[in-house]
Design a protein around this motif. Structure first.
Motif, PDB file in Angstrom:
ATOM      1  N   TRP A   4     134.646 -55.470 -23.572  1.00 33.51           N
ATOM      2  CA  TRP A   4     134.947 -54.475 -22.548  1.00 33.51           C
ATOM      3  C   TRP A   4     136.177 -54.831 -21.698  1.00 33.51           C
ATOM      4  O   TRP A   4     136.204 -54.653 -20.495  1.00 33.51           O
ATOM      5  CB  TRP A   4     133.720 -54.269 -21.649  1.00 33.51           C
ATOM      6  CG  TRP A   4     133.610 -52.868 -21.120  1.00 33.51           C
ATOM      7  CD1 TRP A   4     133.920 -52.449 -19.861  1.00 33.51           C
ATOM      8  CD2 TRP A   4     133.180 -51.705 -21.826  1.00 33.51           C
ATOM      9  NE1 TRP A   4     133.728 -51.098 -19.741  1.00 33.51           N
ATOM     10  CE2 TRP A   4     133.256 -50.612 -20.933  1.00 33.51           C
ATOM     11  CE3 TRP A   4     132.730 -51.476 -23.122  1.00 33.51           C
ATOM     12  CZ2 TRP A   4     132.914 -49.321 -21.297  1.00 33.51           C
ATOM     13  CZ3 TRP A   4     132.385 -50.182 -23.481  1.00 33.51           C
ATOM     14  CH2 TRP A   4     132.470 -49.139 -22.579  1.00 33.51           C
ATOM     15  N   TYR A  13     137.453 -50.892 -21.787  1.00 35.79           N
ATOM     16  CA  TYR A  13     136.467 -49.814 -21.855  1.00 35.79           C
ATOM     17  C   TYR A  13     135.931 -49.556 -23.261  1.00 35.79           C
ATOM     18  O   TYR A  13     135.683 -48.422 -23.645  1.00 35.79           O
ATOM     19  CB  TYR A  13     137.051 -48.544 -21.256  1.00 35.79           C
ATOM     20  CG  TYR A  13     137.430 -48.700 -19.814  1.00 35.79           C
ATOM     21  CD1 TYR A  13     136.491 -48.557 -18.802  1.00 35.79           C
ATOM     22  CD2 TYR A  13     138.722 -49.057 -19.457  1.00 35.79           C
ATOM     23  CE1 TYR A  13     136.825 -48.735 -17.475  1.00 35.79           C
ATOM     24  CE2 TYR A  13     139.069 -49.240 -18.132  1.00 35.79           C
ATOM     25  CZ  TYR A  13     138.113 -49.078 -17.139  1.00 35.79           C
ATOM     26  OH  TYR A  13     138.442 -49.274 -15.837  1.00 35.79           O
ATOM     27  N   GLY A  14     135.786 -50.601 -24.042  1.00 32.19           N
ATOM     28  CA  GLY A  14     135.200 -50.453 -25.364  1.00 32.19           C
ATOM     29  C   GLY A  14     136.184 -50.190 -26.472  1.00 32.19           C
ATOM     30  O   GLY A  14     135.799 -50.131 -27.649  1.00 32.19           O
TER      31      GLY A  14
END
Length: 561
Positions: A59, A62-63
């Protein structure tokens, strides 16, 4: 004759899973939360859900930094939760689309870890490892996130790896056949699990034109923007054809590419034999960002420029193939704030319905981002420290480095922050807006007590019902064929601040009209004869033989009567 396809008749609802619905009370949205809300999505009128990355990831972005393509992140649940979501959605006539991130991996991916551990490993060639000189990187490319695009390899003198994005996101080497086959295997595996398609991230970056030595700098940091060397480079079309042949072409799925494609190349990308079913066009969405990409510099765009960007995209795409239409996504600020940043007093249900009318009449597969359908707005946080988005912090620091006033930089950067679209979904007026029983990972917008799904559903005149009615018009009954397969024909293009077009198929014509300004305009009523299908005002105003278009009025008229 337009070829009919299920993905042309789709209505996509985009979910940012971290912010949609928390099912287990940990403050973070998850896959089971999406399953709980399937009826809401179906009732709105959507029949496909695009889920932002939910794969295993550290992360850092944000992935979008994936460490295991085959495994769901623990933050969002388990693979079984995803399979259950796919099955439950199918029962309701909803397809599931996943984000496909194949330009880069996380530095914690097994491939990269093996590449670091053994310089002679085959995995070295899965990425870009290059020697520098005297401790300097191989060239002076600047990453998208600022700073050198080359990171020193630990414990190896003069060795660097390439990362177009963050240092934790090394770029994959698409010239390596074995690496490509690994990706193809993964893509086909997900389709076999029931996934109906993909939104393909940063795909125009996969072909690199490698530069030995420095280029002429374009900034005070002595670096040069990497995009001119890695976006849509010669040879990329061979790679994209191979990708399609080995994956997409084997299945009846939807493919939506994040790809800014020049108009003269559109046929290769989205034609009948194109690499993808459709691409996103960025001209309107990024109208508030200058070519330099610096959020802290206003662009002073006009309504006419916005109209021309939208309609030029419509007319150019329809000549060659199919498009995906949108105003919002996880990388944008909220559209109502984007398009009304200079006249905030005009932000209202009327203007939100106007934007919905413009968007949902376009030719192409519409994408609605979570909360857009209830009129969610930008959040106003007190300081830069409250923002999560790494790009927001980078832009803020760059603005300060440019010697601009701190308040000016903060106001512009926070207005454009990607966190504006990532605040938790506002379900009701209860604590944390019904998103979670715990403190959410990002603050809920304080306006949730007024703007929330429960209130919107109960109010038949709400923005939500305006969306629902427009979507029903598109996908059901008399107007389905013309509104899906008809051409877009611009109208009133000679008038300032008027955004209008007809959807035309054979002898059917449906007019979409918006008076995109805070003043009235007079028109000949004969241009608006027909059955009124949608209106963001209570009535049409006719005075002295003239149709009076009221401020920000948006209407849809069946012109066949």
């Amino acid at each position: 004759m337009e070829i009919k396809k299920w993905w042309k008749e789709a209505i996509i609802y985009q979910v940012y899973p971290r912010s949609f619905q928390d099912s287990n009370g940990d403050g973070t949205g998850d896959l089971n939360g999406i399953t709980q809300r399937l009826d809401y999505i179906k009732d709105l009128g959507a029949n496909a859900i695009w889920i932002c990355p939910m794969y295993k990831s550290p992360w850092s972005d944000y992935g979008y930094d994936i460490s295991d393509y085959y495994k769901v992140s623990e933050a969002f649940g388990t693979n079984e939760d995803l399979y259950r979501l796919i099955a439950k959605a199918k029962e309701k006539g909803i397809r599931i689309l996943l984000d496909l991130v194949i330009n880069h991996t996380s530095d914690e991916h097994e491939w990269f870890q093996k590449a670091l551990a053994n310089p002679k490993s085959k995995y070295r060639d899965y990425y870009f490892f290059k020697k520098g000189a005297n401790g300097k990187p191989p060239n002076n490319w600047r990453s998208y996130f600022g700073g050198s695009a080359w990171e020193p390899v630990p414990n190896e003198k003069n060795m660097f790896y390439l990362h177009a994005f963050t240092t934790k996101m090394p770029d994959l080497n698409w010239e390596n056949e074995e690496m490509k086959q690994e990706l193809y295997k993964m893509i086909n595996w997900w389709v076999e699990k029931g996934v109906s398609g993909f939104r393909i991230d940063a795909i125009m970056n996969i072909k690199k034109t490698m530069l030995a030595g420095d280029a002429q700098k374009d900034g005070s940091d002595g670096l040069v923007a990497i995009d001119k060397y890695i976006i849509n480079q010669p040879g990329i079309q061979d790679l994209l054809f191979d990708l399609k042949k080995n994956t997409f072409a084997k299945h009846d799925i939807m493919t939506v590419a994040e790809a800014a494609v020049p108009d003269d190349e559109l046929e290769n990308f989205i034609g009948n034999d194109g690499f993808f079913n459709m691409v996103f066009d960025f001209r309107a969405a990024d109208i508030d960002v200058p070519e330099t990409g610096e959020w802290f510099l206003p662009t002073n765009w006009t309504v006419n420029e916005l109209r021309d960007a939208l309609l030029t995209a419509q007319t150019s795409v329809q000549k060659m193939g199919w498009g995906a239409t949108y105003f919002e996504n996880h990388d944008q600020n909220r559209s109502i704030n984007k398009y009304f940043s200079r006249n905030k007093e005009d932000i209202s249900e009327v203007t939100k319905k106007m934007l919905a009318t413009i968007l949902l009449g376009f030719r192409g597969t519409p994408v609605i981002f979570e909360g857009e359908e209830i009129g969610m707005e930008n959040i106003e946080l007190a300081s830069i420290d409250e923002y999560e988005d790494v790009a927001t912090h980078n832009q803020y620091n760059n603005g300060l480095a440019s010697k601009l006033d701190e308040k000016t930089v903060f106001d512009l950067v926070s207005y454009r922050s990607r966190d504006n679209s990532r605040t938790p979904m506002q379900w009701d007026a209860s604590l944390h807006a019904g998103f979670s029983t715990a403190t959410p990972w990002l603050p809920v917008n304080p306006n949730y007590k007024v703007i929330n799904a429960e209130a919107a559903i109960q109010n038949k005149n709400s923005i939500y019902h305006h969306y629902k009615n427009l979507l029903s018009l598109r996908n059901h009954g008399t107007f389905k064929n013309v509104l899906i397969y008809g051409k877009t024909v611009p109208k009133f293009a000679d008038l300032d601040n008027i955004m209008a077009y007809e959807r035309v198929l054979n002898d059917q014509k449906v007019l979409y009209f918006a008076n995109f300004q805070n003043k009235t305009m007079e028109f000949n009523p004969s241009d608006f004869t027909g059955n009124l299908l949608s209106n963001n005002y209570d009535e049409l105003l006719i005075q002295d033989g003239k149709f009076i278009a009221q401020p920000y009025q948006a209407i849809v008229i069946d012109r066949n009567v």
